[in-house]
Design a protein around this motif. Structure first.
Motif, PDB file in Angstrom:
ATOM      1  N   GLU A  26      -9.768   2.759  -5.598  1.00  0.00           N
ATOM      2  CA  GLU A  26      -8.673   2.629  -6.554  1.00  0.00           C
ATOM      3  C   GLU A  26      -7.473   1.943  -5.908  1.00  0.00           C
ATOM      4  OE1 GLU A  26      -9.324   6.596  -9.337  1.00  0.00           O
ATOM      5  OE2 GLU A  26      -8.215   6.780  -7.451  1.00  0.00           O
ATOM      6  N   LEU A  27      -7.142   2.356  -4.713  1.00  0.00           N
ATOM      7  CA  LEU A  27      -6.008   1.768  -4.003  1.00  0.00           C
ATOM      8  C   LEU A  27      -6.265   0.292  -3.718  1.00  0.00           C
ATOM      9  CD1 LEU A  27      -3.268   2.063  -2.643  1.00  0.00           C
ATOM     10  CD2 LEU A  27      -4.459   2.834  -0.592  1.00  0.00           C
ATOM     11  N   GLY A  28      -7.447  -0.020  -3.223  1.00  0.00           N
ATOM     12  CA  GLY A  28      -7.789  -1.407  -2.940  1.00  0.00           C
ATOM     13  C   GLY A  28      -7.657  -2.291  -4.170  1.00  0.00           C
ATOM     14  N   ALA A  29      -8.133  -1.794  -5.303  1.00  0.00           N
ATOM     15  CA  ALA A  29      -8.048  -2.559  -6.545  1.00  0.00           C
ATOM     16  C   ALA A  29      -6.594  -2.808  -6.947  1.00  0.00           C
ATOM     17  CB  ALA A  29      -8.788  -1.826  -7.662  1.00  0.00           C
ATOM     18  N   GLY A  58      -3.327  11.687  -4.562  1.00  0.00           N
ATOM     19  CA  GLY A  58      -3.544  10.339  -4.056  1.00  0.00           C
ATOM     20  C   GLY A  58      -4.640   9.595  -4.786  1.00  0.00           C
ATOM     21  N   LEU A  59      -4.785   8.343  -4.397  1.00  0.00           N
ATOM     22  CA  LEU A  59      -5.822   7.469  -4.945  1.00  0.00           C
ATOM     23  C   LEU A  59      -7.024   7.440  -4.018  1.00  0.00           C
ATOM     24  CD1 LEU A  59      -3.371   4.555  -5.645  1.00  0.00           C
ATOM     25  CD2 LEU A  59      -4.739   5.649  -7.410  1.00  0.00           C
ATOM     26  N   THR A  60      -8.180   7.118  -4.575  1.00  0.00           N
ATOM     27  CA  THR A  60      -9.337   6.886  -3.721  1.00  0.00           C
ATOM     28  C   THR A  60      -9.151   5.532  -3.041  1.00  0.00           C
ATOM     29  OG1 THR A  60     -10.639   5.717  -5.390  1.00  0.00           O
ATOM     30  CG2 THR A  60     -10.842   8.143  -5.328  1.00  0.00           C
ATOM     31  N   THR A  78      -0.394  11.462   2.330  1.00  0.00           N
ATOM     32  CA  THR A  78       1.001  11.464   1.891  1.00  0.00           C
ATOM     33  C   THR A  78       1.806  10.598   2.850  1.00  0.00           C
ATOM     34  OG1 THR A  78       1.470  13.479   3.147  1.00  0.00           O
ATOM     35  CG2 THR A  78       0.895  13.757   0.831  1.00  0.00           C
ATOM     36  N   LEU A  79       2.936  10.131   2.392  1.00  0.00           N
ATOM     37  CA  LEU A  79       3.801   9.308   3.217  1.00  0.00           C
ATOM     38  C   LEU A  79       4.670  10.195   4.095  1.00  0.00           C
ATOM     39  CD1 LEU A  79       3.018   7.449   0.771  1.00  0.00           C
ATOM     40  CD2 LEU A  79       5.116   6.235   1.266  1.00  0.00           C
ATOM     41  N   THR A  80       4.917   9.739   5.302  1.00  0.00           N
ATOM     42  CA  THR A  80       5.813  10.459   6.199  1.00  0.00           C
ATOM     43  C   THR A  80       7.249  10.060   5.869  1.00  0.00           C
ATOM     44  OG1 THR A  80       5.781   8.737   7.890  1.00  0.00           O
ATOM     45  CG2 THR A  80       4.071  10.464   8.025  1.00  0.00           C
ATOM     46  N   SER A  81       8.197  10.769   6.432  1.00  0.00           N
ATOM     47  CA  SER A  81       9.604  10.422   6.208  1.00  0.00           C
ATOM     48  C   SER A  81       9.907   9.029   6.740  1.00  0.00           C
ATOM     49  CB  SER A  81      10.523  11.469   6.839  1.00  0.00           C
ATOM     50  OG  SER A  81      10.301  11.550   8.229  1.00  0.00           O
ATOM     51  N   SER A  82       9.242   8.618   7.803  1.00  0.00           N
ATOM     52  CA  SER A  82       9.432   7.266   8.341  1.00  0.00           C
ATOM     53  C   SER A  82       9.021   6.210   7.327  1.00  0.00           C
ATOM     54  CB  SER A  82       8.621   7.078   9.623  1.00  0.00           C
ATOM     55  OG  SER A  82       9.063   7.951  10.625  1.00  0.00           O
ATOM     56  N   ALA A  83       7.926   6.455   6.625  1.00  0.00           N
ATOM     57  CA  ALA A  83       7.453   5.506   5.614  1.00  0.00           C
ATOM     58  C   ALA A  83       8.431   5.426   4.451  1.00  0.00           C
ATOM     59  CB  ALA A  83       6.076   5.915   5.108  1.00  0.00           C
ATOM     60  N   ILE A  84       8.957   6.544   4.042  1.00  0.00           N
ATOM     61  CA  ILE A  84       9.909   6.554   2.925  1.00  0.00           C
ATOM     62  C   ILE A  84      11.194   5.822   3.309  1.00  0.00           C
ATOM     63  CG2 ILE A  84      11.319   8.072   1.456  1.00  0.00           C
ATOM     64  CD1 ILE A  84       8.885  10.046   1.611  1.00  0.00           C
ATOM     65  N   LYS A  85      11.652   6.022   4.542  1.00  0.00           N
ATOM     66  CA  LYS A  85      12.833   5.293   5.024  1.00  0.00           C
ATOM     67  C   LYS A  85      12.546   3.801   5.085  1.00  0.00           C
ATOM     68  CE  LYS A  85      14.538   9.117   7.771  1.00  0.00           C
ATOM     69  NZ  LYS A  85      14.689   9.666   9.130  1.00  0.00           N
ATOM     70  N   LEU A  86      11.369   3.437   5.524  1.00  0.00           N
ATOM     71  CA  LEU A  86      10.981   2.029   5.615  1.00  0.00           C
ATOM     72  C   LEU A  86      11.000   1.383   4.239  1.00  0.00           C
ATOM     73  CD1 LEU A  86       8.430   0.374   7.788  1.00  0.00           C
ATOM     74  CD2 LEU A  86       8.070   0.147   5.355  1.00  0.00           C
ATOM     75  N   ILE A 122       0.840  -1.205   0.000  1.00  0.00           N
ATOM     76  CA  ILE A 122       0.000   0.000   0.000  1.00  0.00           C
ATOM     77  C   ILE A 122       0.872   1.251   0.000  1.00  0.00           C
ATOM     78  CG2 ILE A 122      -1.580   1.380   1.436  1.00  0.00           C
ATOM     79  CD1 ILE A 122      -2.916  -1.313   2.222  1.00  0.00           C
ATOM     80  N   LEU A 123       1.875   1.282   0.853  1.00  0.00           N
ATOM     81  CA  LEU A 123       2.765   2.442   0.917  1.00  0.00           C
ATOM     82  C   LEU A 123       3.498   2.644  -0.402  1.00  0.00           C
ATOM     83  CD1 LEU A 123       4.271   1.982   4.485  1.00  0.00           C
ATOM     84  CD2 LEU A 123       2.681   3.760   3.758  1.00  0.00           C
ATOM     85  N   GLN A 124       4.012   1.565  -0.979  1.00  0.00           N
ATOM     86  CA  GLN A 124       4.746   1.674  -2.245  1.00  0.00           C
ATOM     87  C   GLN A 124       3.825   2.129  -3.372  1.00  0.00           C
ATOM     88  OE1 GLN A 124       8.267   1.127  -2.605  1.00  0.00           O
ATOM     89  NE2 GLN A 124       7.691   2.359  -4.377  1.00  0.00           N
ATOM     90  N   THR A 125       2.611   1.603  -3.399  1.00  0.00           N
ATOM     91  CA  THR A 125       1.640   1.993  -4.423  1.00  0.00           C
ATOM     92  C   THR A 125       1.297   3.473  -4.305  1.00  0.00           C
ATOM     93  OG1 THR A 125       0.748  -0.251  -4.459  1.00  0.00           O
ATOM     94  CG2 THR A 125      -0.660   1.493  -5.349  1.00  0.00           C
ATOM     95  N   LEU A 126       1.091   3.929  -3.081  1.00  0.00           N
ATOM     96  CA  LEU A 126       0.808   5.354  -2.869  1.00  0.00           C
ATOM     97  C   LEU A 126       1.990   6.223  -3.284  1.00  0.00           C
ATOM     98  CD1 LEU A 126      -1.074   5.371   0.538  1.00  0.00           C
ATOM     99  CD2 LEU A 126      -1.966   6.121  -1.658  1.00  0.00           C
ATOM    100  N   LEU A 127       3.192   5.818  -2.895  1.00  0.00           N
ATOM    101  CA  LEU A 127       4.382   6.585  -3.247  1.00  0.00           C
ATOM    102  C   LEU A 127       4.537   6.690  -4.759  1.00  0.00           C
ATOM    103  CD1 LEU A 127       6.964   8.026  -2.252  1.00  0.00           C
ATOM    104  CD2 LEU A 127       8.098   5.806  -2.386  1.00  0.00           C
ATOM    105  N   ASP A 128       4.385   5.565  -5.456  1.00  0.00           N
ATOM    106  CA  ASP A 128       4.515   5.568  -6.915  1.00  0.00           C
ATOM    107  C   ASP A 128       3.459   6.446  -7.571  1.00  0.00           C
ATOM    108  OD1 ASP A 128       6.600   3.784  -6.556  1.00  0.00           O
ATOM    109  OD2 ASP A 128       5.436   2.016  -7.149  1.00  0.00           O
ATOM    110  N   HIS A 129       2.224   6.353  -7.094  1.00  0.00           N
ATOM    111  CA  HIS A 129       1.140   7.138  -7.683  1.00  0.00           C
ATOM    112  C   HIS A 129       1.329   8.640  -7.401  1.00  0.00           C
ATOM    113  CE1 HIS A 129      -2.788   7.611  -9.514  1.00  0.00           C
ATOM    114  NE2 HIS A 129      -3.040   8.506  -8.581  1.00  0.00           N
ATOM    115  N   LEU A 130       1.726   8.969  -6.196  1.00  0.00           N
ATOM    116  CA  LEU A 130       1.958  10.375  -5.862  1.00  0.00           C
ATOM    117  C   LEU A 130       3.086  10.958  -6.706  1.00  0.00           C
ATOM    118  CD1 LEU A 130       1.574  10.215  -1.986  1.00  0.00           C
ATOM    119  CD2 LEU A 130       0.127  11.514  -3.565  1.00  0.00           C
TER     120      LEU A 130
END
Length: 82
Positions: A30-33, A25-27, A67-75, A11-19
């Motif tokens: 859309e994200l679930g699909a 962001g995605l609805t 949006t992703l936090t810096s912690s998510a991007i580091k992860l 989910i985090l990677q999909t959001l990051l790529d889409h952003l």
């Protein structure tokens, strides 16, 4: 957030790529699909857990503002399971 599941990581990677590609962001549907969740409720549950774990933040009420936090991007920069 101590432990992130493979689904949450996807989910985090999909959001990051889409952003990065679209700037918005995605609805929930859309994200679930995209991550293989058929229920918007289960997608929303995962998003709430990520938000509670401080890996996502929203500027509004809707998940499209997430949006992703810096912690998510580091992860995401680390190898899975590392």
């Amino acid at each position: 957030m101590n432990k992130v599941t493979a689904r949450q990581r996807l989910i985090l990677q999909t959001l990051l790529d889409h952003l990065a590609a679209h700037g918005a962001g995605l609805t929930v549907r859309e994200l679930g699909a995209r991550v293989g969740l058929s229920s918007s409720s289960s997608t929303s549950h995962q998003l709430h857990r990520l938000e509670k774990g401080r890996l996502l933040t929203r500027s509004g009420k809707e998940w499209t503002t997430a949006t992703l936090t810096s912690s998510a991007i580091k992860l995401l920069a680390r190898a899975p399971g590392a």
